[in-house]
Design a protein around this motif. Structure first.
Motif, PDB file in Angstrom:
ATOM      1  N   GLU A 177       0.852  -1.190   0.000  1.00 58.64           N
ATOM      2  CA  GLU A 177       0.000   0.000   0.000  1.00 58.64           C
ATOM      3  C   GLU A 177       0.885   1.237   0.000  1.00 58.64           C
ATOM      4  O   GLU A 177       1.970   1.229   0.582  1.00 58.64           O
ATOM      5  CB  GLU A 177      -0.858   0.022   1.263  1.00 58.64           C
ATOM      6  N   GLY A 178       0.402   2.201  -0.568  1.00 59.71           N
ATOM      7  CA  GLY A 178       1.165   3.458  -0.550  1.00 59.71           C
ATOM      8  C   GLY A 178       0.216   4.638  -0.693  1.00 59.71           C
ATOM      9  O   GLY A 178      -0.932   4.499  -1.106  1.00 59.71           O
ATOM     10  N   GLY A 235       4.792  11.049   1.841  1.00 56.64           N
ATOM     11  CA  GLY A 235       4.486   9.770   1.202  1.00 56.64           C
ATOM     12  C   GLY A 235       4.796   8.607   2.142  1.00 56.64           C
ATOM     13  O   GLY A 235       5.728   8.653   2.930  1.00 56.64           O
ATOM     14  N   PHE A 266       4.674   4.126   2.457  1.00 55.26           N
ATOM     15  CA  PHE A 266       4.591   2.871   1.741  1.00 55.26           C
ATOM     16  C   PHE A 266       4.649   1.738   2.777  1.00 55.26           C
ATOM     17  O   PHE A 266       5.466   1.779   3.682  1.00 55.26           O
ATOM     18  CB  PHE A 266       5.772   2.733   0.765  1.00 55.26           C
ATOM     19  N   SER A 267       3.775   0.778   2.642  1.00 53.58           N
ATOM     20  CA  SER A 267       3.824  -0.376   3.553  1.00 53.58           C
ATOM     21  C   SER A 267       3.684  -1.655   2.733  1.00 53.58           C
ATOM     22  O   SER A 267       3.018  -1.675   1.709  1.00 53.58           O
ATOM     23  CB  SER A 267       2.721  -0.290   4.610  1.00 53.58           C
TER      24      SER A 267
END
Length: 155
Positions: free
Chosen positions: A97-98, A105, A107-108
């Motif tokens: 996900e991001g 920003g 992100f994961s």
């Protein structure tokens, strides 16, 4: 750990020689009891008198004889079956996900890995024991003794 060696060991330790030995001993004992029963019936027939017009006759003197029986065969049957199965399952599930929140920003990522190994063992067994019993004519020596006794009593 697999249970296969345990199942195999128990199948190899099955007391088949003991079962056969006991079957043989049981048949020998039953045969002796059958023979003893036939002899007891012969004595009963010798003691039982039937009156006919000119005299009393024993059942043996009238030609009656006890039945004799013998075991002609015995069968021990054992059927064993077992099966083993092993299954392996591997699964990978990944996601990412991001996004941007407030100008920052991010992100994961997630990774889900699974591994399963399953064993199954099943065993079945059936057995049966049977014996065949047949009627035989009286032993020839028995018949000969009866004939001699009847001839000596008639004289």
């Amino acid at each position: 750990m697999s249970k296969a060696p345990e199942v195999t060991r128990s199948l190899l330790n099955a007391p088949l020689p003991r079962v056969i030995e006991r079957l043989g001993a049981s048949i020998a004992q039953a045969q002796a009891e059958l023979d003893g029963n036939s002899i007891a019936i012969a004595r009963e027939m010798a003691a039982t008198k039937v009156e006919f017009g000119d005299g009393d006759y024993t059942l043996l003197s009238l030609g009656f004889t006890p039945s004799f029986y013998a075991f002609t065969e015995a069968l021990v049957e054992a059927k064993l079956s077992f099966s083993m199965a092993e299954t392996r399952q591997t699964g990978i599930d990944a996601g990412a996900e991001g996004g941007v929140v407030g100008g920052v920003g991010f992100f994961s990522a997630s990774v889900d890995v699974s591994y399963a190994r399953k064993f199954s063992v099943s065993s079945e067994g059936t057995s049966s024991i049977s014996a065949r019993l047949v009627s035989l004519p009286p032993p020839e020596a028995f018949t000969e003794v009866l004939r001699r006794n009847l001839e000596s009593t008639e004289e």
